[in-house]
Enzyme design. Sequence first.
Site, PDB file in Angstrom:
ATOM      1  N   GLN A  37      93.017  35.296  70.677  1.00  0.00           N
ATOM      2  CA  GLN A  37      93.608  36.590  70.317  1.00  0.00           C
ATOM      3  C   GLN A  37      95.064  36.389  69.911  1.00  0.00           C
ATOM      4  OE1 GLN A  37      92.310  39.830  73.364  1.00  0.00           O
ATOM      5  NE2 GLN A  37      92.076  37.880  74.410  1.00  0.00           N
ATOM      6  N   ASN A  38      95.578  35.189  70.170  1.00  0.00           N
ATOM      7  CA  ASN A  38      97.008  34.940  69.946  1.00  0.00           C
ATOM      8  C   ASN A  38      97.298  34.718  68.471  1.00  0.00           C
ATOM      9  OD1 ASN A  38      97.109  35.053  72.684  1.00  0.00           O
ATOM     10  ND2 ASN A  38      97.274  32.845  72.992  1.00  0.00           N
ATOM     11  N   HIS A  84      92.905  37.926  65.891  1.00  0.00           N
ATOM     12  CA  HIS A  84      93.943  38.948  65.677  1.00  0.00           C
ATOM     13  C   HIS A  84      94.990  38.506  64.657  1.00  0.00           C
ATOM     14  CE1 HIS A  84      93.083  41.033  69.833  1.00  0.00           C
ATOM     15  NE2 HIS A  84      92.185  41.325  68.906  1.00  0.00           N
ATOM     16  N   CYS A 106      98.876  40.420  51.198  1.00  0.00           N
ATOM     17  CA  CYS A 106      99.212  41.462  50.226  1.00  0.00           C
ATOM     18  C   CYS A 106      98.171  42.571  50.335  1.00  0.00           C
ATOM     19  CB  CYS A 106      99.249  40.878  48.818  1.00  0.00           C
ATOM     20  SG  CYS A 106      99.600  42.138  47.569  1.00  0.00           S
TER      21      CYS A 106
HETATM   22  C1  BJW Z   1      98.614  34.052  82.710  1.00  0.00           C
HETATM   23  C2  BJW Z   1      99.833  33.444  82.784  1.00  0.00           C
HETATM   24  C3  BJW Z   1      99.825  32.077  82.972  1.00  0.00           C
HETATM   25  C4  BJW Z   1     100.239  35.486  82.528  1.00  0.00           C
HETATM   26  N1  BJW Z   1      98.656  31.444  83.056  1.00  0.00           N
HETATM   27  N2  BJW Z   1      97.451  33.403  82.801  1.00  0.00           N
HETATM   28  C5  BJW Z   1      88.912  53.171  74.153  1.00  0.00           C
HETATM   29  C6  BJW Z   1      87.954  52.385  74.784  1.00  0.00           C
HETATM   30  C7  BJW Z   1      87.600  51.131  74.268  1.00  0.00           C
HETATM   31  C8  BJW Z   1      88.197  50.657  73.117  1.00  0.00           C
HETATM   32  C9  BJW Z   1      89.143  51.439  72.497  1.00  0.00           C
HETATM   33  C10 BJW Z   1      89.495  52.675  73.013  1.00  0.00           C
HETATM   34  N3  BJW Z   1      90.443  53.215  72.204  1.00  0.00           N
HETATM   35  C11 BJW Z   1      90.711  52.337  71.214  1.00  0.00           C
HETATM   36  C12 BJW Z   1      89.910  51.242  71.378  1.00  0.00           C
HETATM   37  C13 BJW Z   1      89.884  50.034  70.506  1.00  0.00           C
HETATM   38  C14 BJW Z   1      91.152  49.210  70.670  1.00  0.00           C
HETATM   39  C15 BJW Z   1      91.359  48.896  72.148  1.00  0.00           C
HETATM   40  O1  BJW Z   1      90.779  47.997  72.702  1.00  0.00           O
HETATM   41  N4  BJW Z   1      92.235  49.613  72.820  1.00  0.00           N
HETATM   42  C16 BJW Z   1      92.445  49.393  74.246  1.00  0.00           C
HETATM   43  C17 BJW Z   1      93.917  49.482  74.544  1.00  0.00           C
HETATM   44  C18 BJW Z   1      91.575  50.352  75.026  1.00  0.00           C
HETATM   45  N5  BJW Z   1      90.949  47.998  69.914  1.00  0.00           N
HETATM   46  C19 BJW Z   1      91.205  47.921  68.617  1.00  0.00           C
HETATM   47  O2  BJW Z   1      91.695  48.846  67.983  1.00  0.00           O
HETATM   48  C20 BJW Z   1      90.827  46.627  67.943  1.00  0.00           C
HETATM   49  N6  BJW Z   1      90.020  46.898  66.812  1.00  0.00           N
HETATM   50  C21 BJW Z   1      88.820  47.458  66.914  1.00  0.00           C
HETATM   51  O3  BJW Z   1      88.340  47.856  67.967  1.00  0.00           O
HETATM   52  O4  BJW Z   1      88.165  47.521  65.727  1.00  0.00           O
HETATM   53  C22 BJW Z   1      86.937  48.233  65.663  1.00  0.00           C
HETATM   54  C23 BJW Z   1      87.160  49.472  64.872  1.00  0.00           C
HETATM   55  C24 BJW Z   1      88.040  49.492  63.835  1.00  0.00           C
HETATM   56  C25 BJW Z   1      88.218  50.631  63.102  1.00  0.00           C
HETATM   57  C26 BJW Z   1      87.515  51.766  63.437  1.00  0.00           C
HETATM   58  C27 BJW Z   1      86.634  51.732  64.503  1.00  0.00           C
HETATM   59  C28 BJW Z   1      86.446  50.589  65.215  1.00  0.00           C
HETATM   60  C29 BJW Z   1      92.055  45.895  67.452  1.00  0.00           C
HETATM   61  C30 BJW Z   1      92.883  45.394  68.572  1.00  0.00           C
HETATM   62  C31 BJW Z   1      94.138  44.736  68.015  1.00  0.00           C
HETATM   63  C32 BJW Z   1      95.034  44.181  69.121  1.00  0.00           C
HETATM   64  N7  BJW Z   1      96.251  43.762  68.551  1.00  0.00           N
HETATM   65  C33 BJW Z   1      97.238  43.131  69.415  1.00  0.00           C
HETATM   66  C34 BJW Z   1      98.485  42.861  68.581  1.00  0.00           C
HETATM   67  C35 BJW Z   1      98.196  41.688  67.610  1.00  0.00           C
HETATM   68  C36 BJW Z   1      99.388  41.279  66.843  1.00  0.00           C
HETATM   69  C37 BJW Z   1     100.562  40.949  67.707  1.00  0.00           C
HETATM   70  O5  BJW Z   1     100.531  39.978  68.496  1.00  0.00           O
HETATM   71  O6  BJW Z   1     101.560  41.660  67.573  1.00  0.00           O
HETATM   72  O7  BJW Z   1      96.716  41.922  69.958  1.00  0.00           O
HETATM   73  S1  BJW Z   1      97.618  44.105  70.886  1.00  0.00           S
HETATM   74  C38 BJW Z   1      97.773  42.731  71.960  1.00  0.00           C
HETATM   75  O8  BJW Z   1      96.748  42.772  72.977  1.00  0.00           O
HETATM   76  C39 BJW Z   1      97.488  41.497  71.098  1.00  0.00           C
HETATM   77  C40 BJW Z   1      96.657  40.668  72.035  1.00  0.00           C
HETATM   78  O9  BJW Z   1      95.914  39.721  71.311  1.00  0.00           O
HETATM   79  C41 BJW Z   1      95.824  41.693  72.755  1.00  0.00           C
HETATM   80  C42 BJW Z   1      95.251  41.207  74.053  1.00  0.00           C
HETATM   81  O10 BJW Z   1      96.257  40.944  74.987  1.00  0.00           O
HETATM   82  P1  BJW Z   1      96.120  39.686  75.960  1.00  0.00           P
HETATM   83  O11 BJW Z   1      96.148  38.440  75.193  1.00  0.00           O
HETATM   84  O12 BJW Z   1      94.981  39.881  76.882  1.00  0.00           O
HETATM   85  O13 BJW Z   1      97.519  39.773  76.750  1.00  0.00           O
HETATM   86  P2  BJW Z   1      97.875  40.612  78.066  1.00  0.00           P
HETATM   87  O14 BJW Z   1      99.346  40.659  78.156  1.00  0.00           O
HETATM   88  O15 BJW Z   1      97.162  41.898  78.104  1.00  0.00           O
HETATM   89  O16 BJW Z   1      97.282  39.726  79.261  1.00  0.00           O
HETATM   90  C43 BJW Z   1      97.824  38.455  79.580  1.00  0.00           C
HETATM   91  C44 BJW Z   1      97.060  37.886  80.773  1.00  0.00           C
HETATM   92  O17 BJW Z   1      97.556  36.582  81.010  1.00  0.00           O
HETATM   93  C45 BJW Z   1      97.265  38.691  82.074  1.00  0.00           C
HETATM   94  O18 BJW Z   1      96.001  38.867  82.717  1.00  0.00           O
HETATM   95  C46 BJW Z   1      98.163  37.793  82.922  1.00  0.00           C
HETATM   96  O19 BJW Z   1      97.892  37.862  84.307  1.00  0.00           O
HETATM   97  C47 BJW Z   1      97.797  36.429  82.395  1.00  0.00           C
HETATM   98  N8  BJW Z   1      98.866  35.454  82.535  1.00  0.00           N
HETATM   99  N9  BJW Z   1     100.826  34.450  82.668  1.00  0.00           N
HETATM  100  C48 BJW Z   1      97.496  32.173  82.985  1.00  0.00           C
HETATM  101  N10 BJW Z   1     100.987  31.399  83.083  1.00  0.00           N
END
Ligand code: BJW
Length: 243
Positions: A95-96, A113, A121
């Site tokens: 996801q990174n 992601h 573009c």
């Molecule tokens: C350690 C550590 C160490 C710390 N060692 N571990 C309601 C219900 C269900 C779904 C949805 C909903 N409403 C909306 C949605 C869909 C939405 C969604 O999921 N929203 C949720 C908030 C509910 N998703 C989307 O919109 C996605 N698209 C989609 O669903 O398309 C289908 C669709 C499209 C159109 C119409 C209809 C359907 C797109 C999601 C895009 C996410 N984008 C981001 C930004 C990317 C660019 C950027 O980097 O700027 O992606 S958001 C951000 O979160 C980023 C990440 O990849 C993503 C996930 O985060 P991640 O990696 O899990 O990080 P953290 O911080 O959350 O967790 C870190 C973990 O590491 C923690 O557990 C720590 O404990 C641990 N940790 N240090 C090991 N040293």
Amino acid sequence: MKLNPEGKIVILTGAGVSRESGLNTFRDADGIWAQVRIEDVATPEAFARDPEGVQAFYNARRQGLRAAEIQPNAAHLALAELESDWPGEVLLVTQNIDDLHERAGSRNLIHMHGELFKARCEDCGSIHEWRGDLEVTSPCPACGDSGNLRPHVVWFGEMPFEMDRIAAELESCDLFLSVGTSGSVYPAAGFVQEVRMAGRGHTVELNLEPSEGRDLFHEHHHGPASEVVPDYVHSLLEGVGRR
Ligand code: BJW
């Protein structure tokens, strides 16, 4: 768990795997979403409303990723070692948007992601390597038009990349590892459920703390990625005589 040496491994990584390399996670107390609002920087609506502000947010992160001290850590290196030494297929889905997995040596890799060092573009669809700042006026190297380049990342409401291929790999994998992700963003958060529904793969969580989907994993190892990931990878490789 003893895995068939020909078994297919799919790994999902999140921001936690890069934390010990010096990059912020999103949802931890000191994470990115504690500093800026999702609605201001990570939606297509935010980009339409304030392109300068969104470009500035990603320019700063691009600059951070270029810093000399940001390097792959032991977890990235262990996952690359698994890909090179495991006798079967290993697919890494991250996801990174950083490039630390590539720098560690991972090659069979999907950036679901997007990638911080790329620009796209919105007019002609071309994708370009982009390591410096991206301005609202930057011309597209392919079509020459200005005002249409955006970071090649997936914002909320947009479809992540290569979902069909990922779904097929999850269905046919023998082992699914979830590393450093909170399991709060879909569709990635649903991958463990997809593996469980296929009824085939063993599911393992490697994270600092239990994630939101903790109950769906057969096995858990909690601790810093730089420790739990090499330990787990080495136990897998020892199991097939590759260490
Ligand atoms: C350690 C550590 C160490 C710390 N060692 N571990 C309601 C219900 C269900 C779904 C949805 C909903 N409403 C909306 C949605 C869909 C939405 C969604 O999921 N929203 C949720 C908030 C509910 N998703 C989307 O919109 C996605 N698209 C989609 O669903 O398309 C289908 C669709 C499209 C159109 C119409 C209809 C359907 C797109 C999601 C895009 C996410 N984008 C981001 C930004 C990317 C660019 C950027 O980097 O700027 O992606 S958001 C951000 O979160 C980023 C990440 O990849 C993503 C996930 O985060 P991640 O990696 O899990 O990080 P953290 O911080 O959350 O967790 C870190 C973990 O590491 C923690 O557990 C720590 O404990 C641990 N940790 N240090 C090991 N040293």
